[in-house]
Motif scaffolding. Structure first.
Motif, PDB file in Angstrom:
ATOM      1  N   GLU A 185      -0.457  12.084   1.463  1.00 35.69           N
ATOM      2  CA  GLU A 185       0.228  12.439   2.713  1.00 35.69           C
ATOM      3  C   GLU A 185      -0.639  12.082   3.920  1.00 35.69           C
ATOM      4  N   GLU A 186      -1.921  12.355   3.824  1.00 33.98           N
ATOM      5  CA  GLU A 186      -2.834  12.050   4.924  1.00 33.98           C
ATOM      6  C   GLU A 186      -2.942  10.543   5.153  1.00 33.98           C
ATOM      7  N   ILE A 187      -3.120   9.778   4.076  1.00 34.84           N
ATOM      8  CA  ILE A 187      -3.235   8.318   4.213  1.00 34.84           C
ATOM      9  C   ILE A 187      -1.922   7.730   4.714  1.00 34.84           C
ATOM     10  N   PHE A 188      -0.804   8.192   4.173  1.00 31.27           N
ATOM     11  CA  PHE A 188       0.499   7.691   4.586  1.00 31.27           C
ATOM     12  C   PHE A 188       0.729   7.941   6.073  1.00 31.27           C
ATOM     13  N   GLY A 189       0.299   9.093   6.553  1.00 28.19           N
ATOM     14  CA  GLY A 189       0.448   9.415   7.964  1.00 28.19           C
ATOM     15  C   GLY A 189      -0.366   8.498   8.862  1.00 28.19           C
ATOM     16  N   GLN A 190      -1.469   7.961   8.339  1.00 27.00           N
ATOM     17  CA  GLN A 190      -2.314   7.055   9.118  1.00 27.00           C
ATOM     18  C   GLN A 190      -1.725   5.646   9.203  1.00 27.00           C
ATOM     19  N   ILE A 191      -0.956   5.236   8.166  1.00 25.82           N
ATOM     20  CA  ILE A 191      -0.459   3.853   8.148  1.00 25.82           C
ATOM     21  C   ILE A 191       1.031   3.725   8.442  1.00 25.82           C
ATOM     22  N   SER A 192       1.786   4.831   8.393  1.00 24.02           N
ATOM     23  CA  SER A 192       3.237   4.765   8.609  1.00 24.02           C
ATOM     24  C   SER A 192       3.711   5.938   9.446  1.00 24.02           C
ATOM     25  N   GLU A 193       4.910   5.810   9.953  1.00 27.15           N
ATOM     26  CA  GLU A 193       5.555   6.903  10.677  1.00 27.15           C
ATOM     27  C   GLU A 193       6.274   7.806   9.687  1.00 27.15           C
ATOM     28  N   GLY A 194       6.360   9.079   9.990  1.00 23.63           N
ATOM     29  CA  GLY A 194       7.096  10.010   9.153  1.00 23.63           C
ATOM     30  C   GLY A 194       6.233  10.605   8.056  1.00 23.63           C
ATOM     31  N   SER A 195       6.917  11.173   7.080  1.00 26.37           N
ATOM     32  CA  SER A 195       6.246  11.859   5.985  1.00 26.37           C
ATOM     33  C   SER A 195       6.525  11.145   4.667  1.00 26.37           C
ATOM     34  N   ILE A 196       5.556  11.145   3.793  1.00 24.28           N
ATOM     35  CA  ILE A 196       5.733  10.527   2.478  1.00 24.28           C
ATOM     36  C   ILE A 196       6.726  11.328   1.631  1.00 24.28           C
ATOM     37  N   VAL A 197       6.882  12.608   1.949  1.00 23.95           N
ATOM     38  CA  VAL A 197       7.802  13.471   1.204  1.00 23.95           C
ATOM     39  C   VAL A 197       9.240  12.968   1.323  1.00 23.95           C
ATOM     40  N   THR A 198       9.593  12.435   2.481  1.00 25.19           N
ATOM     41  CA  THR A 198      10.956  11.966   2.683  1.00 25.19           C
ATOM     42  C   THR A 198      11.117  10.478   2.364  1.00 25.19           C
ATOM     43  N   ALA A 199      10.015   9.800   2.027  1.00 26.30           N
ATOM     44  CA  ALA A 199      10.087   8.371   1.689  1.00 26.30           C
ATOM     45  C   ALA A 199      10.745   8.197   0.322  1.00 26.30           C
ATOM     46  N   MET A 205       0.817  -1.190   0.000  1.00 28.86           N
ATOM     47  CA  MET A 205       0.000   0.000   0.000  1.00 28.86           C
ATOM     48  C   MET A 205       0.863   1.257   0.000  1.00 28.86           C
ATOM     49  N   ASP A 206       1.955   1.230   0.752  1.00 27.75           N
ATOM     50  CA  ASP A 206       2.781   2.436   0.808  1.00 27.75           C
ATOM     51  C   ASP A 206       3.461   2.707  -0.529  1.00 27.75           C
ATOM     52  N   LYS A 207       3.773   1.664  -1.311  1.00 27.29           N
ATOM     53  CA  LYS A 207       4.372   1.899  -2.637  1.00 27.29           C
ATOM     54  C   LYS A 207       3.381   2.582  -3.570  1.00 27.29           C
ATOM     55  N   ILE A 208       2.138   2.173  -3.491  1.00 27.51           N
ATOM     56  CA  ILE A 208       1.108   2.816  -4.314  1.00 27.51           C
ATOM     57  C   ILE A 208       0.966   4.282  -3.924  1.00 27.51           C
ATOM     58  N   LEU A 209       0.963   4.546  -2.640  1.00 28.07           N
ATOM     59  CA  LEU A 209       0.868   5.933  -2.176  1.00 28.07           C
ATOM     60  C   LEU A 209       2.052   6.762  -2.650  1.00 28.07           C
ATOM     61  N   ARG A 210       3.254   6.168  -2.605  1.00 35.83           N
ATOM     62  CA  ARG A 210       4.442   6.907  -3.055  1.00 35.83           C
ATOM     63  C   ARG A 210       4.377   7.185  -4.555  1.00 35.83           C
ATOM     64  N   LEU A 211       3.800   6.267  -5.328  1.00 36.68           N
ATOM     65  CA  LEU A 211       3.652   6.502  -6.762  1.00 36.68           C
ATOM     66  C   LEU A 211       2.605   7.578  -7.055  1.00 36.68           C
ATOM     67  N   LEU A 212       1.547   7.605  -6.258  1.00 34.69           N
ATOM     68  CA  LEU A 212       0.481   8.590  -6.451  1.00 34.69           C
ATOM     69  C   LEU A 212       0.799   9.968  -5.882  1.00 34.69           C
ATOM     70  N   HIS A 213       1.788  10.049  -5.017  1.00 34.15           N
ATOM     71  CA  HIS A 213       2.064  11.309  -4.320  1.00 34.15           C
ATOM     72  C   HIS A 213       2.293  12.510  -5.245  1.00 34.15           C
ATOM     73  N   PRO A 214       3.028  12.401  -6.355  1.00 29.21           N
ATOM     74  CA  PRO A 214       3.187  13.586  -7.212  1.00 29.21           C
ATOM     75  C   PRO A 214       1.875  14.076  -7.819  1.00 29.21           C
TER      76      PRO A 214
END
Length: 94
Positions: free
Chosen positions: A17-31, A1-10
């Protein structure tokens, strides 16, 4: 799921960013952005897509060179109301 979010982030930064914050620590910007798995590369599919892109490019160039079906210019004459009922309508209200 986090890979899909990282691909969709741009494309969808605030939502991902909101979904990533709910399932992981940190920010998707730095992932780290996901990398391509070489096992999923398909040379035949890549060649087919490139051939299709070349065909589309050639058709667009041919259309641009001749002006055929240009989206910005129309060769159609302007419509003139010739119906008898249109003769009694003032020009500004048509």
């Amino acid at each position: 799921m986090d890979k899909i979010l990282r691909l969709l982030h741009p494309i969808m930064p605030f939502v991902t960013e909101e979904i990533f914050g709910q399932i992981s620590e940190g920010s998707i910007v730095t992932a780290e952005y996901p990398t391509v798995n070489p096992a999923f590369e398909d040379l035949a599919a890549h060649t087919g897509v490139e051939s299709l892109k070349d065909l589309i490019r050639a058709v667009r160039n041919a259309r641009a060179g001749t002006g055929f079906l240009s989206p910005t210019a129309s060769n159609a004459p302007a419509r003139k109301d010739t119906h008898p009922a249109a003769q009694n309508v003032p020009a500004g209200t048509r």
